[in-house]
Design an enzyme around this catalytic site. Structure first.
Site, PDB file in Angstrom:
ATOM      1  N   SER A   1      -7.716   5.732 -47.220  1.00  0.00           N
ATOM      2  CA  SER A   1      -6.968   7.124 -46.541  1.00  0.00           C
ATOM      3  C   SER A   1      -6.561   6.992 -44.860  1.00  0.00           C
ATOM      4  O   SER A   1      -5.637   7.675 -44.575  1.00  0.00           O
ATOM      5  CB  SER A   1      -7.954   8.042 -46.780  1.00  0.00           C
TER       6      SER A   1
ATOM      7  N   GLY B   1       1.072  -0.318 -57.340  1.00  0.00           N
ATOM      8  CA  GLY B   1       2.053  -0.058 -58.551  1.00  0.00           C
ATOM      9  C   GLY B   1       3.214  -0.990 -58.825  1.00  0.00           C
ATOM     10  O   GLY B   1       3.995  -0.920 -57.510  1.00  0.00           O
TER      11      GLY B   1
ATOM     12  N   THR C   1      -7.137  10.968 -56.442  1.00  0.00           N
ATOM     13  CA  THR C   1      -7.174   9.808 -55.461  1.00  0.00           C
ATOM     14  C   THR C   1      -5.969   9.366 -54.733  1.00  0.00           C
ATOM     15  O   THR C   1      -5.809   9.344 -53.671  1.00  0.00           O
ATOM     16  CB  THR C   1      -8.038   8.599 -56.161  1.00  0.00           C
TER      17      THR C   1
ATOM     18  N   GLU D   1      -1.926   9.084 -53.693  1.00  0.00           N
ATOM     19  CA  GLU D   1      -1.075  10.007 -52.953  1.00  0.00           C
ATOM     20  C   GLU D   1      -1.885  10.736 -51.912  1.00  0.00           C
ATOM     21  O   GLU D   1      -1.628  12.041 -51.536  1.00  0.00           O
ATOM     22  CB  GLU D   1      -0.142  10.951 -53.698  1.00  0.00           C
TER      23      GLU D   1
ATOM     24  N   ASP E   1      -6.622  10.943 -51.052  1.00  0.00           N
ATOM     25  CA  ASP E   1      -7.641  11.459 -51.760  1.00  0.00           C
ATOM     26  C   ASP E   1      -7.877  12.998 -51.375  1.00  0.00           C
ATOM     27  O   ASP E   1      -7.462  13.510 -50.249  1.00  0.00           O
ATOM     28  CB  ASP E   1      -9.124  10.880 -51.265  1.00  0.00           C
TER      29      ASP E   1
END
Lengths: 644, 644
Positions: free
Chosen positions: A148, A181, A425, A427, A429
């Protein structure tokens, strides 16, 4: 306010109301989902490796239809319509979510970064190919030890003035890129976020285009990639870890919309304040959060559609001798499912407002002022948090409400729950996002302070009067009108009708303002007492989060009330009023302890609200099926064996 | 009451306290888990088919060590110790849960049915082989259309007096056996629950031993078996569906401990009332519920151990320039995890009391009276519901508290969450179980009324005075003493110390009694108003469930307080007091709206409780690691990559 009898719902009209401006895009997306419905079974039956390839193939095919490029400029093969791209993405959440997330990674994160942070040269070099999915990419921001707190990430991009290159390096394992990803298998190119260093001086986090695989899919020299392995869900997406060992890229690969490095190694930017520059860059990526929140809300619709239909087929217990009772006729079952339907409608309309604002800001001809952008980012953060938590809660409750049948993968809850789990979580938290919301409220999205971290926020708030903090908030102005609108003057909280939207709005607004001023007061008194700001923040943290949540729930209710009021008279309007009352009263009931603590809710009124919720549920019972049908979830997406 | 400073925890001593009577069995089980630690990776990597075989193999090997047969009579190769068998099972929940559930199916459900419902001839024929896992079996009770309402199941066992056989038939698809563990692949024999019919007359549900596969694993003629396919979790267990098409079995295959059919087709039973007979039979299977509740509690320990350790390694945000803060130092993170640790301790000790009662009842030399049995069944039902919901909540919160790392399967939450998810459903849906608890309370476990279904319960309660209902309850007697113990006389609720266990107990007891009398009053007034009992029940259902939950939470707190008081003075006792206060106050905080509505909690006191929870969390911070280490979860079971 709800009518007394159960209204008649016009399902196609209600679907049209929900679909809103983008009815065509949504219907086209539904058609695509049905064409690819087989992927739901593939997800259950294929090995991880095979399923990844299948998902990739679908993403490439969808790109060919234009389905996934709606948000890109027309000149690069896109649709040139931000709002349409959000609507298409949200609707795709009715189908397989690996496909959705792969689309999000490729076109939202990777493509979005090139589009928003890059300039013409990057657009010309990459956009056409990435829109057509000929070029697959990944978005390498998160690091194992730095999630984050993006500003603290460890990857370094050192400028080598000799060769006019950046040298990308991973200094330690905590700074390896993680959960990325598309990285484990398919991406040839990464947008890498790294600390820019010039001549030993750090200029903060910037984004760079870094080739990571060659034309034949082999990992490039200096790059190391590891598969993140099996995950709770989304196993059609190839998440991985990336280390960089002095990887050299040309100077031109810096995405230089907000800052650049000259050939001779001079750092230039139109934004002087480095914090402000950083948050401006991040702010351009807000669409991702808008999309994920919408996806959560739409995944909830699938679960509710299935659970309501199951409860209309399954019988259990009842009067001896007679047929057993439908489980949807049980008060508890209604209590479990109907407030979730109401909240889904509420969040849907709030999401519609948010997506509209996103479209307006990003399609504006002129530069939009910073305060508006910050308010949009805050709203996106808050809606994402509530929408994704709602998905987790709703899908889980629906699974349990279908008992053992709900546990079988064929009945859809498996993938729905597992795939959406990480939405809370990624994009951002959810708790961190709500802190961002609170920061915006407490500092009034003030452009000179918006860049503050949490502790800066503590010091800022401590430095001004609590009344000033509160008076600046939007909710303060709204509350001033309450006494004029509701009966009872100062006693409005005891005298208004429970099922009056104005009463409900007043309750939500009062809570928000009171919580905000409470937080401001606590932060202030902590600093006045010379406590460490970190300790002050830690002690108030749940209060900070609570205030943010109260704010977002207020925005959601306002969006719902506005929508109901704008709906033409008739059965649908009446149904929406019941849902709106149920949403509002369920929120009040869940937090009734707080309102009672603060003298805004009497015991008898609190009990009356619980009774009213029961009554509203009974009113919804005859129209429950229509209300979930109106979500427009294609039958193929509800391919639950147990409904056959 | 907690001391003011953080106590020093003696971890081995605390583990010993938690392990209790069965420390050796638990340690031996831990050793076995470590030996088979590789199964955790197998679960992630193997195909469903392979993993099923692997799990079967482990179960067979464990059976060979005696690990799984502790509850069976020594004469048949068992350990002859019910309590030890529960302790072993609970502890196995620290490891792979497919192994656990396969053990539960084979030895608990299948073996338990043969042991409890069968007689000498069945014991001689099956027990030795099933204890050694040479004979694999399944427990075919649940049907697709008849889950919780077992009395309404559809499978028929018709007695054919000509051939002296029972003919087992599945009349329709709603009556196919479903979700049956061991059925899809491994069971050769099923205990089948079916409606016994003799000469056209129905005698209710009875259990029969039915061979379903031959010596070479082929499904027998007349039996049809279908695989339930992939599930959310527990994919090492082969769940399936079974249909019977006039399958003939010898008369002797009726498990005839409570009822028999003579050769000439005369039905005989020592229990005249058919409802009573049915519930007596079901009651003997209570151990399954005890075991599942305990398993949920123990799975929670694994999740908490991992999440606390992760939060002690991971840093995020903090004072500029300095090192980032440990995430466990954030107030919100403590608020998320520590009440769950406290509740885990609370449930652990409540489970210990329950398992002790189970052992006492089932090991008693003399027949135990029916009221005691019913009270045990009620306590088992309630503890199972709370323990399994706790597992779902805790594991999910721990996953989210570990962010993206928590989403990777290698970090354990995947299997923990997916595998335990169905615990809230199997061995009795939790909501139905809480209704059972409420029924027991409202009817005082009265043997002549204990067999009533929900609507019978409504009519029964409506027929007696509310005061009578309440006066009969155990909680009523406990409450009578409150004014003598706590300061303030009738004002005890406002005057006692918040961190006084007696105050907390009084609050829990008061809520339970008040909720029960409220339910009784509502049921009565509904019937007095001539409403349909089904409608009366439906409207009160959430109130009924609420009363049951209040009852079980009271039992849990009593067990915790008793345990703390019995602990020798020292750091561990002080730590347990903090945890006990935190458990009690968290429950009060969560339901504070209710207590305020009913005049038992003032606004200021309610706020003080929330502040105290924050303080208790801060006190626990220095000993948090010791508190999870004391759970004794082997390091191999916490094989989380992210902790490496």
């Amino acid at each position: 306010m709800a009518d007394s009898a159960a209204p008649v719902v016009d399902v196609p009209a209600l679907t049209a109301l929900l679909d809103g401006t983008y009815v065509e895009v949504r219907n086209l997306t539904r058609k695509r989902l049905v064409e690819y419905a087989g992927v739901l079974e593939d997800a259950r039956e294929m090995s991880r490796e095979k399923f990844r390839e299948r998902v990739k193939q679908i993403v490439v095919e969808l790109a060919g239809t234009g389905q996934t490029g709606l948000g890109f400029p027309v000149g690069y093969g896109g649709g040139g319509d931000i709002g349409a791209s959000v609507a298409a993405f949200e609707t795709m959440a009715l189908g397989d979510l690996s496909v959705l997330v792969k689309v999000g990674v490729q076109f939202g994160l990777f493509g979005g970064a090139i589009l928003q942070l890059g300039t013409q040269r990057h657009h010309d070099a990459y956009l056409s190919d990435l829109v057509s999915a000929k070029l697959m990419g990944c978005f390498a921001m998160t690091e194992t030890g730095h999630g984050s707190n993006v500003q603290a990430l460890g990857t370094v991009a050192r400028y080598d003035v000799e060769t006019r290159e950046f040298v990308i390096t991973t200094p330690d394992d905590a700074s390896r890129k993680d959960y990325i990803g598309n990285a484990a298998a398919h991406a040839s190119t990464a947008v890498v976020f790294a600390q820019l260093e010039i001549g030993g001086a750090s200029e903060g986090v910037h984004a760079f285009v870094v080739p990571i695989r060659d034309g034949r899919g082999r990992v490039r020299s200096g790059v190391r990639i590891e598969d993140d392995g099996p995950k709770i869900g989304l196993n059609g997406v190839d998440n991985g870890r990336i280390w960089f060992d002095d990887v050299r890229i040309p100077r031109e690969n810096l995405l230089n919309r907000y800052a650049d490095v000259t050939e001779t190694g001079v750092y230039v930017s139109d934004i002087d304040n480095p914090d402000r520059r950083f948050f401006t860059m991040l702010g351009t990526l807000v669409q991702g959060r808008v999309c994920v929140g919408g996806a959560g809300i739409n995944a909830s619709k699938v679960a509710l559609s299935i659970a309501v239909k199951y409860a209309l087929g399954r019988r259990q217990f009842g009067n001896p001798g007679g047929e057993e009772e439908l489980i949807l006729d049980y008060g508890l079952h209604q209590r479990r499912l109907f407030p979730l339907i109401a909240r889904t409608y509420a969040l849907h309309f709030a999401q519609e407002v948010l997506a509209g604002q996103l479209h307006a800001v990003f399609s504006a001809a002129d530069e939009v002022d910073e305060r508006t952008r910050r308010a949009l980012e805050s709203r996106a953060a808050g809606t994402k948090a509530l929408g994704t938590w709602h998905a987790s809660t709703t899908i889980q409750e629906c699974r349990e409400a279908c008992g053992g049948a709900g546990y079988l993968s064929a009945n859809r809850f498996d993938a729905l729950r597992a795939d959406t789990d990480v939405f809370t979580t990624f994009e951002g938290d959810n708790h961190i996002l709500l802190q961002l919301v609170a920061k915006g409220l407490l500092t009034d999205y003030s452009s000179s302070f918006g860049e503050l971290d949490q502790l800066g926020m503590v010091r800022f708030v401590a430095g001004i009067a609590v009344d000033t903090v509160v008076e600046r908030t939007a909710v303060h102005k709204l509350l001033e009108r309450v006494k004029d609108i509701l009966p009872g003057g100062d006693d409005w909280a005891q005298e208004a009708e429970i099922v009056d939207s104005e009463y409900q709005l007043a309750m939500f607004r009062w809570r928000e303002e009171h919580m905000l001023s409470g937080v401001a007061r606590r932060l202030k008194s902590g600093i006045d007492a010379k406590l460490d700001p970190a300790e002050v923040f830690s002690k108030c943290q749940d209060h900070v989060i609570g205030a943010a949540r109260a704010h977002v729930e207020r925005l959601v209710l306002e969006a719902f009330v506005d929508k109901v009021r704008a709906t033409p008279e008739g059965g649908n309007k009446s149904a929406l009023y019941i849902l709106c009352d149920l949403y509002a009263l369920s929120v009040i009931e869940a937090d009734r302890g707080w309102w009672m603590e603060h003298g805004r809710l009497s015991s008898s009124r609190s009990k009356a609200i619980s009774r009213e919720i029961g009554d509203l549920c009974r009113k919804l019972r005859p129209i429950a099926e229509g209300l979930v049908d109106a979500f427009g979830v294609p039958a193929e997406m509800q391919a639950a064996e147990m409904l056959a």
